[in-house]
Design an enzyme around this catalytic site. Structure first.
Site, PDB file in Angstrom:
ATOM      1  N   SER A 156      -2.627 -32.459 -34.083  1.00  0.00           N
ATOM      2  CA  SER A 156      -3.987 -33.011 -34.011  1.00  0.00           C
ATOM      3  C   SER A 156      -4.965 -31.891 -34.335  1.00  0.00           C
ATOM      4  CB  SER A 156      -4.253 -33.568 -32.603  1.00  0.00           C
ATOM      5  OG  SER A 156      -5.560 -34.064 -32.504  1.00  0.00           O
ATOM      6  N   TRP A 221     -12.151 -38.897 -34.779  1.00  0.00           N
ATOM      7  CA  TRP A 221     -10.702 -39.107 -34.912  1.00  0.00           C
ATOM      8  C   TRP A 221      -9.910 -38.131 -34.064  1.00  0.00           C
ATOM      9  CZ3 TRP A 221      -8.752 -43.399 -36.095  1.00  0.00           C
ATOM     10  CH2 TRP A 221      -9.354 -44.242 -37.040  1.00  0.00           C
ATOM     11  N   TYR A 224     -10.033 -39.351 -30.623  1.00  0.00           N
ATOM     12  CA  TYR A 224      -9.188 -40.540 -30.508  1.00  0.00           C
ATOM     13  C   TYR A 224      -7.729 -40.115 -30.319  1.00  0.00           C
ATOM     14  CZ  TYR A 224      -6.948 -44.958 -31.767  1.00  0.00           C
ATOM     15  OH  TYR A 224      -6.185 -46.091 -31.754  1.00  0.00           O
ATOM     16  N   GLU A 225      -7.289 -39.149 -31.137  1.00  0.00           N
ATOM     17  CA  GLU A 225      -5.913 -38.653 -31.005  1.00  0.00           C
ATOM     18  C   GLU A 225      -5.691 -38.014 -29.636  1.00  0.00           C
ATOM     19  OE1 GLU A 225      -5.512 -37.535 -35.763  1.00  0.00           O
ATOM     20  OE2 GLU A 225      -5.681 -35.958 -34.269  1.00  0.00           O
ATOM     21  N   LEU A 226      -6.683 -37.235 -29.181  1.00  0.00           N
ATOM     22  CA  LEU A 226      -6.552 -36.547 -27.898  1.00  0.00           C
ATOM     23  C   LEU A 226      -6.436 -37.540 -26.747  1.00  0.00           C
ATOM     24  CD1 LEU A 226      -6.483 -33.870 -26.409  1.00  0.00           C
ATOM     25  CD2 LEU A 226      -8.980 -33.901 -26.343  1.00  0.00           C
TER      26      LEU A 226
END
Length: 294
Positions: A156, A221, A224-226
């Site tokens: 990420s 984004w 969002y990944e985290l």
């Protein structure tokens, strides 16, 4: 005027006033001494004092009186200076208080903005899960990726950090340590649904490497990944592996206290190769433990 400039000015004015007060105390002492001398000379004059001695004592008194006049003038000058300094100190103190108040409000706005972003992302993730459950087909939906490829590492990162660190780091993981890495530049294809691909790959990755930078904490984004990684870590245990890249501890603390508390690698003191080696050691040790111990 910044808070720092105002504080320096306030400190200097306090010093100037203290110096003037010290000078004033010296003048007051001298004034008392001259007044005492005049009194001593006056008392020494009696009816038996000769004319010549009387003239001499009168000259002494006049000299002391001239000294007193100068001292009184110097005191008046110092009083004026102290009044000016105190007036300026009062004005600068008001400015300092306003600047400190403004800075505190800016920090509060930034923190509120971060919290609002977190809440929005959590709400979006919750809504995504609800939609996927609602429109599930038979026993499989976009999260059911049993037939999908599994990855050792999900990286990420922010696009701005590819050239300075990420590309080299991923290349070492793949080519030197032979780890199966999910990296958007390598795995996302033209026309892919980004949200769907991220969701599927997060679930199929053993570790999530989070490359924290100034650009990372600002992007939708990456956040969002985290959030997805945090949710998985809540369920399965240790998953998130932070790397600090050109960012301070205070910036990370302001962004996420929980991340700031995690043991992290730092590109300021380690090369991409050294960090990749540490990750490979961690991955190798995780393979040796039974699944139930992870």
């Amino acid at each position: 005027m910044s808070v720092e400039q105002a504080q320096r000015t306030v400190n200097q004015l306090h010093k100037d006033i203290a110096d003037l007060e010290k000078k004033m105390a010296g003048l007051v002492k001298k004034e008392a001494d001259k007044t005492k001398r005049i009194g001593v000379v006056q008392k020494s004059i009696t009816k038996n004092t000769s004319v010549s001695m009387l003239k001499n004592k009168d000259r002494q008194i006049q000299g002391y009186q001239r000294d007193l006049a100068r001292l009184i003038s110097d005191k008046a000058s110092i009083n004026n200076k102290m009044a000016e300094k105190r007036a300026k100190l009062a004005q600068t103190t008001v400015k300092l208080q306003k600047e400190e108040s403004s800075r505190a409000k800016n920090i509060e706005r930034q923190q509120n903005s971060i919290y609002e972003t977190y809440e929005k992302q959590i709400a979006e993730l919750s809504e995504q899960v609800k939609l996927q459950e609602k429109f599930a087909i038979s026993d499989k939906n976009v999260f059911d990726s049993s037939t999908e490829e599994e990855y050792d590492v999900f990286v990420s990162h922010a696009t701005e950090d590819k050239d300075s660190f990420c590309d080299e780091f991923v290349n070492i993981l793949k080519n030197e340590h032979h780890l199966n890495v999910w990296y958007d530049s390598l795995n996302l294809k033209w026309g892919d649904n980004i949200r769907t691909e991220i969701d599927k790959r997060l679930i199929k990755s053993k570790f999530g490497v989070v490359i924290l930078s100034k650009s990372y904490i600002k992007k939708y984004w990456t956040n969002y990944e985290l959030e997805g990684l945090f949710q998985r870590e809540t369920n399965i245990g240790k998953l998130i592996l932070p790397i600090w890249h050109d960012i301070t501890k205070q910036e990370i603390q302001n962004f996420s206290p929980s991340l700031a508390g995690k043991m992290s690698m730092n590109t300021a003191i380690m090369t991409p190769s050294e960090i990749a080696e540490k990750l490979n050691e961690l991955y190798s040790s995780s393979k040796e433990r039974p699944e139930t111990e992870r």
